[in-house]
Design a protein around this motif. Structure first.
Motif, PDB file in Angstrom:
ATOM      1  N   LEU A 115       0.829  -1.213   0.000  1.00 37.24           N
ATOM      2  CA  LEU A 115       0.000   0.000   0.000  1.00 37.24           C
ATOM      3  C   LEU A 115       0.863   1.263   0.000  1.00 37.24           C
ATOM      4  N   VAL A 130       2.293   1.720  -3.459  1.00 38.39           N
ATOM      5  CA  VAL A 130       1.321   2.308  -4.391  1.00 38.39           C
ATOM      6  C   VAL A 130       1.296   3.819  -4.215  1.00 38.39           C
ATOM      7  N   SER A 131       1.272   4.242  -2.972  1.00 36.26           N
ATOM      8  CA  SER A 131       1.194   5.661  -2.673  1.00 36.26           C
ATOM      9  C   SER A 131       2.451   6.406  -3.172  1.00 36.26           C
ATOM     10  N   GLN A 160       4.567   5.369  -5.489  1.00 38.33           N
ATOM     11  CA  GLN A 160       4.661   5.283  -6.947  1.00 38.33           C
ATOM     12  C   GLN A 160       3.726   6.316  -7.613  1.00 38.33           C
ATOM     13  N   SER A 161       2.576   6.537  -7.008  1.00 31.63           N
ATOM     14  CA  SER A 161       1.642   7.516  -7.583  1.00 31.63           C
ATOM     15  C   SER A 161       2.213   8.936  -7.493  1.00 31.63           C
ATOM     16  N   ARG A 162       3.200   9.133  -6.625  1.00 29.91           N
ATOM     17  CA  ARG A 162       3.828  10.458  -6.482  1.00 29.91           C
ATOM     18  C   ARG A 162       5.138  10.564  -7.258  1.00 29.91           C
ATOM     19  N   ARG A 213      -6.191   0.977  -1.798  1.00 33.35           N
ATOM     20  CA  ARG A 213      -5.177   0.932  -2.847  1.00 33.35           C
ATOM     21  C   ARG A 213      -5.575   1.841  -4.021  1.00 33.35           C
ATOM     22  N   LEU A 219      -5.056   5.466  -3.021  1.00 32.30           N
ATOM     23  CA  LEU A 219      -3.629   5.828  -2.974  1.00 32.30           C
ATOM     24  C   LEU A 219      -3.065   5.956  -4.383  1.00 32.30           C
ATOM     25  N   ALA A 220      -3.478   5.021  -5.275  1.00 33.35           N
ATOM     26  CA  ALA A 220      -2.979   5.060  -6.652  1.00 33.35           C
ATOM     27  C   ALA A 220      -3.445   6.342  -7.347  1.00 33.35           C
ATOM     28  N   GLY A 271      -3.521   9.107  -5.913  1.00 30.66           N
ATOM     29  CA  GLY A 271      -2.746  10.216  -5.373  1.00 30.66           C
ATOM     30  C   GLY A 271      -3.217  10.724  -4.025  1.00 30.66           C
ATOM     31  N   GLU A 272      -4.279  10.162  -3.474  1.00 34.14           N
ATOM     32  CA  GLU A 272      -4.676  10.570  -2.123  1.00 34.14           C
ATOM     33  C   GLU A 272      -3.603  10.137  -1.132  1.00 34.14           C
TER      34      GLU A 272
END
Lengths: 229, 229, 229, 229, 229, 229
Positions: free
Chosen positions: D96, D99-100, D102-104, F196, F199-200, F202-203
């Motif tokens: 988790l 994921v967070s 990687q999204s940034r 997930r 988060l993906a 961008g939160e």
């Protein structure tokens, strides 16, 4: 380029000595739980307890040449702090170097590597904290630095920082913080003396520290053994 | 086929005893920095210092049967050297075996494995260098060899080789080299005594060993802190 | 849900004390070679030897809060046994907690983690077996359990089980087996005393234990060194 | 007082990316053989190679709360660098959090502790260098600091420093030195390419590096095997 | 005096190659369970399997100079075997040395120390068994020996001995025994193939190996769970 | 007295298989963060993921005899769990035993010791979690127990308990709890899938988990870098 920094400012020896009233655990707490070296550093004899200003020294693996260079930079009240540039358990330090340091008034050695001649060092009452005890000797081919900032056993040490070492480990106090940390130690000790008396009289920490309401919030459950089986 | 070699030639006990004037670090240097066992071997009490002829013994992991076989091969002045055929920290050796060895005049035990009953061994003044202290016992099902050459803690040992052990570690001197190594030890010691006196008087190793010119060749730079900050 | 079990049954203190006549190695053998904790647990000073009933306690890594809870559950003759829920060498326990336990008649501490203030603990004669000595302190944020069954240093411990600890290690005897194991210890000791006398007189274990015929069956060969070279 | 420093200056992402042409061994040599983290840090999959700016983060043992705080401080091109305040192998980081990050746009994680969900992290191609892989989870009770200078795996890291990591380890390049170190890397690589071609053609390093005269000075002796036996 | 022995006799390359039909575990058994190096030596990639003649080389800690000297002594079919004179995890060996060895037909490297550039070594398909992977480089100041007998990872190696290495470890076969050990391997394999077929058909090892009577002698008891609870 | 318990009740294979939807980290959290084996157990290849009922087996150090006994007790869907009675890294288990287990439908091996023939085991797709990979073989002289409760890698295992193992470690779920723990896993997974996705997108976890107020309570301070220097 191997470098020696000379005439570094230090913690006053009288200030350093006042730290001998406190264990490393207390000093570590009193400066906010930072600056502790790794648990792998052990005193070669117990009990042992020293405080003084750091002379820092890096050495190549299996090579103690730079320690000879560092000896000249040491003054009365100093503690020599040595770290190899890559992990090595060889015996970098023995009785001859100890005689030399002792003749200069150095209080002890912290070394993230090995030492030897430990029976003699113990007789001489020259305290050493090390990662290993090993008879394997070293060469004199490659130079490191003296009195540059370095990382020793996981802690950042600047030359002139205060080092306190006892049976529980080794802690680094930045030179500029030494007075403030000493005051915190004194305050903690006063408080702990009172607590110690109450505990010795049979009072519980749960009550002295007022922990019972927080335990309840956390949902702690008490059950008698006879109701469980 | 498990084998015992009997009546092995040894280093003369009087020659062995002369090595007690020197630490393991000195002996190791004097024979050209070879023959040292790994740093993992530690004495069960300090200080301890012995010298004698090796009786070698291999044991199966968790099985001390062959040690009983080896006891019979031991003579006054011997040191029993034991290595397991694969790594094992079990307590292979305890007070009964020590009583038996001591009654035969054996000077100590070197074992690349575990021992137990160490409080009693310490009281008995029977010195042991081991990898571990552990109460876990062993069985008697599988046989090893006695008095064959073997590798113990990384060093090659032949039966009858000289073993010297102290607080810093354990070193093996081949039987044929023992006299020559002893002479080297004596020569080193004479030289070091002079150096020790000079260092105690405050002279620097940099000067005694004439290191300064080599430091310069290496480009060593001295800079004052006030010029750096 | 963090839980404390109160009023657990214990081994009678007088029964526990009778175990002090035996080392951990003997107790371990006498109960069939089970129940030994890992060799990594070491006493902070030697010699040390205690026997008593376990109060069990799990702690979060770097958090000693539950030890304060456990203190209240301790009675005279108990031994506190602590294990972290994941490996941690921090100094969970120091002199204040020791004062508190000592005022309640607790005989010592077994902890599969670190302790600190060891110079003071040694002066106080409060024995501790631990994985590490380390000045690093802990927080008080997360609760574990007191007096639930747990695995400590590889051994299963129920509250009220008998703990025996000495210089060689720590062994757990289930409460229900304590009397039977004590009898076995006594029987072994009687037998070993006779053997010790014979060994001290120079008899060989090979003969006392009647090993020679089994050695022959295993095909052990004796050859004189002069016939080998 | 737990602290977060925001808006730290960084190495430009385009500068960082140019370091991907070089292995960690080369970068380490090119900046004078300093700044390497301990050998214990391993990538969870191989091959892996990243370069970016450090966001630093300290965590309590067994407590990953501060990592959640650090995520918010991460920008595209950053590498998160985490160290526990005392040694801990728990699984601080799982899918988790990855994921967070990687999204940034974060390039990877360096953590002197444990991680988990490594099969998923490998599928996601999110590279992690860690001391351990362990399913043991963590709590969220105690806060550390974000973007203060810290020691990670024996190396000093300031926020915004350049991190380069590959299969051989992790190296820290101070932000102010990044351009100069890149130039040194380029110069070394040009030189090594020529050497590689000569070695592949069968020339010897002894000749290419002109070592033969120094070997002679050191007294190196060549003897044929047939003259030795 | 640092020494190089030249023109050492070797195991014939065609004989060495026939060992590639067998794993290290089989070879080790076939020569009587001796000659295995410590479990700490690991291949940098899997699977890997090589057999060839040893060129032996000792190096100072943190100093790879002697490896450059050893390269010149290597011939097609050789395996370079390197051990430091005291434990060191530095990266002694990287891609340039591998290019040089590969150009000479060397089959791989066994090193009881660290290596680096492992991603490149893996791409090059140059197999290495090492104690560590670490980017930390080495110096060229101190010489060791080439092609003297030495202990590597606990095993005695003479130059020209056969080395077999695979995913399970590394074994040394003395040159004079290589043919006999190969025959034993072939005999074992024939026998194991039959056993494998019977096991795959569901027969039990207990029956194939005729263990039941010895189990009975040992007093093994079978009890149904329903009779236990 | 060595003992085998036969016909132990098990977790239903269909129930066990449903656990393959979850990683060990999830299962561990879902049963309240207990039952995890030590981090030292590693899979011989990655990725690997199995779930099944435990057949437990203790073995003497360096002796795999009891594993042969245990094979007979294994049924389709079982996982063999082996622990030595004192620490040992020998290769207890190789391809022949794996062929035998695979022919009986066994899903894998958990062993707190060493294995060998790992290249073949990997080709066979027979997953093993072990402490070590080592070619050193074992003897067949001493018996342990099969299907008694035992401690393996720090976790208590009863025969018939559910074992789940993946790249992050090994967890034990008591047989009686398996259904309940599966439900918890399902509930966690549903919740994590939603998290997930957020988060993906961008939160931040800080917002999703509502952490900001607790951070404020803990006194977390944010300062811009430009205001610090």
């Amino acid at each position: 380029m191997p470098t020696v920094i000379t005439e570094c400012p230090r913690v006053a020896p009288t200030l350093a000595e006042r730290f001998l009233a406190f264990g490393v655990a207390t000093v570590h707490e009193a400066q906010g739980r930072v600056g502790l070296m790794h648990a792998g550093l052990k005193p070669i004899y117990r009990p042992a307890h020293i405080a003084g200003s750091a002379v820092t020294c890096t050495v190549a693996p299996g090579d103690n040449w730079t320690i000879h260079v560092a000896v000249e930079q040491c003054q009365p009240g100093d503690i020599l702090v040595v770290t190899p540039t890559s992990p090595c358990e060889d015996g970098y330090f023995g009785d001859l170097l100890a005689v030399s340091l002792q003749s200069r008034g150095v209080r002890g050695l912290i070394i993230a590597a090995g030492v030897r001649d430990t029976a003699t060092l113990t007789e001489m009452k020259f305290p050493v904290w090390s990662n290993a005890i090993f008879a394997q000797g070293t060469v004199k081919e490659t130079l490191g630095d003296v009195n540059l900032p370095m990382v020793c056993a996981g802690a950042l040490v600047h030359p002139g920082d205060l080092i306190v070492a006892d049976d529980d480990g080794v802690v680094v106090v930045p030179r500029a913080s030494a007075e403030r940390v000493l005051e915190n130690c004194l305050a903690r000790e006063t408080k702990e003396a009172k607590t110690r008396a109450r505990l010795a009289a049979g009072e519980l920490g749960l009550d002295i520290y007022g922990m019972r309401s927080r335990l309840q919030e956390k949902g702690l459950v008490y059950r008698a053994a006879r109701d469980v089986a």
